[in-house]
Design a protein around this motif. Structure first.
Motif, PDB file in Angstrom:
ATOM      1  N   TRP A  49       0.809  -1.213   0.000  1.00 17.41           N
ATOM      2  CA  TRP A  49       0.000   0.000   0.000  1.00 17.41           C
ATOM      3  C   TRP A  49       0.846   1.268   0.000  1.00 17.41           C
ATOM      4  O   TRP A  49       1.855   1.342   0.712  1.00 17.41           O
ATOM      5  N   PRO A  50       0.456   2.275  -0.767  1.00 19.88           N
ATOM      6  CA  PRO A  50       1.040   3.602  -0.562  1.00 19.88           C
ATOM      7  C   PRO A  50       0.582   4.095   0.802  1.00 19.88           C
ATOM      8  O   PRO A  50      -0.393   3.572   1.369  1.00 19.88           O
ATOM      9  N   ALA A  51       1.246   5.081   1.344  1.00 22.72           N
ATOM     10  CA  ALA A  51       0.935   5.523   2.703  1.00 22.72           C
ATOM     11  C   ALA A  51       0.884   7.038   2.798  1.00 22.72           C
ATOM     12  O   ALA A  51       1.479   7.750   1.976  1.00 22.72           O
ATOM     13  N   VAL A  52       0.170   7.505   3.801  1.00 19.45           N
ATOM     14  CA  VAL A  52       0.101   8.932   4.074  1.00 19.45           C
ATOM     15  C   VAL A  52       0.212   9.152   5.577  1.00 19.45           C
ATOM     16  O   VAL A  52      -0.438   8.447   6.368  1.00 19.45           O
ATOM     17  N   PHE A 112      -8.742   8.502   3.045  1.00 19.91           N
ATOM     18  CA  PHE A 112      -7.598   7.955   2.331  1.00 19.91           C
ATOM     19  C   PHE A 112      -7.580   6.426   2.367  1.00 19.91           C
ATOM     20  O   PHE A 112      -7.131   5.785   1.409  1.00 19.91           O
ATOM     21  N   TYR A 136      -4.938   3.748   0.732  1.00 15.64           N
ATOM     22  CA  TYR A 136      -3.722   4.247   1.385  1.00 15.64           C
ATOM     23  C   TYR A 136      -3.670   3.773   2.832  1.00 15.64           C
ATOM     24  O   TYR A 136      -4.681   3.845   3.551  1.00 15.64           O
ATOM     25  N   CYS A 170      -2.712   4.607   6.493  1.00 12.32           N
ATOM     26  CA  CYS A 170      -2.714   5.932   7.127  1.00 12.32           C
ATOM     27  C   CYS A 170      -2.062   5.900   8.495  1.00 12.32           C
ATOM     28  O   CYS A 170      -2.261   4.964   9.276  1.00 12.32           O
ATOM     29  N   SER A 210       6.290   5.268  -1.946  1.00 10.83           N
ATOM     30  CA  SER A 210       5.057   6.056  -2.102  1.00 10.83           C
ATOM     31  C   SER A 210       4.500   6.474  -0.743  1.00 10.83           C
ATOM     32  O   SER A 210       3.378   6.118  -0.374  1.00 10.83           O
ATOM     33  N   MET A 214      -2.169  12.528  -6.604  1.00 13.37           N
ATOM     34  CA  MET A 214      -1.345  11.446  -6.065  1.00 13.37           C
ATOM     35  C   MET A 214      -1.206  10.306  -7.068  1.00 13.37           C
ATOM     36  O   MET A 214      -0.153   9.652  -7.142  1.00 13.37           O
TER      37      MET A 214
END
Length: 294
Positions: free
Chosen positions: A31-34, A57, A62, A64, A119, A291
């Motif tokens: 997973w992309p992350a934020v 998100f 994403y 989180c 990411s 994004m």
């Protein structure tokens, strides 16, 4: 989904919301992350700029990480009652260091948590935007790195991109003429940021993000509103112009309507009717589009 809290120190923690990596039989995904930094003027931590944002998100795939960094005042009630005890962990720039530590933790656990290390984005609201901007511009600044309890690997402290929501971009507390701050509140903010109730111009300029621009920084997505009476959209536009001058990619949306602190502008997290603003909520599809372009 993995959901837990990781303690950074006595007054800061990271709350994790990580989807299961198994998305179908025999199919795994990274997973992309934020990393989400709520606002609150460095004094407190805004509620609706944490989990409420993470939910949006998560729905887009994403992982989180909500960073509840060390605030100068330990709780909202004490701050507004002006009877607060100072948090010794809450002096600037501890918040930037805590964000750096969070990014380090994500990289260290990326395999276990199925995170795509290439990411990882950061997002900040108001004062939280000041924190993530300073981190993004100073991710390789020795004066900060030497204060860390670990040695960063390669470029792990450089986010892939940064999202600024109605950002605070400098520490000119006395210019917040439309914000009804008491002398106690102004003094507390100055003490937190400058360790002085009456900072000089050099101290104030040291917290202006425009002074830290250089060529090796992430791309930015920024939004603000012309009606914001707490943080100044003119400061935001000035930063965008600086980006243009140095050839730094940036996407900027300046909305006509909307007060400060609306976060996602949705009814689910609205405490009153004026918290709902569907136009402001359009920043979410805009940022997801941005994004996805990387």
């Amino acid at each position: 989904m993995l959901h837990k809290k990781i303690k950074l120190n006595d007054t800061a923690f990271v709350e994790l919301y990580i989807p299961d990596s198994v998305i179908s039989y025999g199919v795994n995904r990274k997973w992309p992350a934020v990393v989400i930094c709520p606002g609150g003027g460095y004094m407190i931590s805004a509620i609706k700029e944490g989990e409420a944002v993470a939910i949006q998100f998560l729905a887009k795939g994403y992982a989180c990480f909500v960073l509840r960094y060390s605030t100068f005042i330990k709780d909202r009630e004490s701050y507004y009652n002006e009877s607060s005890e100072i948090n010794e962990n809450g002096y600037y720039p501890s918040q930037i260091l805590e964000l750096m530590e969070t990014l380090h933790i994500i990289h260290e656990n990326a395999e276990e948590w199925a995170i795509d290390k290439e990411s990882i984005f950061t997002i900040g609201f108001s004062a939280g935007a000041h924190i993530i901007t300073m981190e993004a511009l100073r991710w390789n600044d020795d004066s900060l790195l030497k204060q860390l309890g670990f040695k960063p690997k390669s470029v792990e402290l450089k986010p892939k991109g940064c999202i600024l929501c109605y950002p605070m971009l400098n520490a000119k507390i006395d210019t917040l003429s439309n914000l009804d701050l008491s002398e106690f509140q102004k003094d507390s903010m100055n003490e937190c940021l400058h360790k002085s109730k009456t900072p000089n111009s050099e101290q104030v300029e040291a917290l202006n993000v425009e002074n830290y621009l250089h060529s090796d920084i992430p791309e930015f997505f920024i939004w603000h509103t012309t009606e914001d009476s707490v943080t100044n959209a003119e400061d935001t536009t000035s930063l965008v112009k600086k980006f243009q001058e140095i050839g730094q990619p940036c996407e900027y949306h300046l909305f006509k309507k909307g007060r400060h602190g609306l976060a996602c502008g949705n009814k689910q997290y609205a405490s009153k009717d004026t918290d709902v603003n569907n136009t402001i909520g359009m920043w979410l599809p805009l940022v997801f589009n941005w994004m996805g372009e990387f």
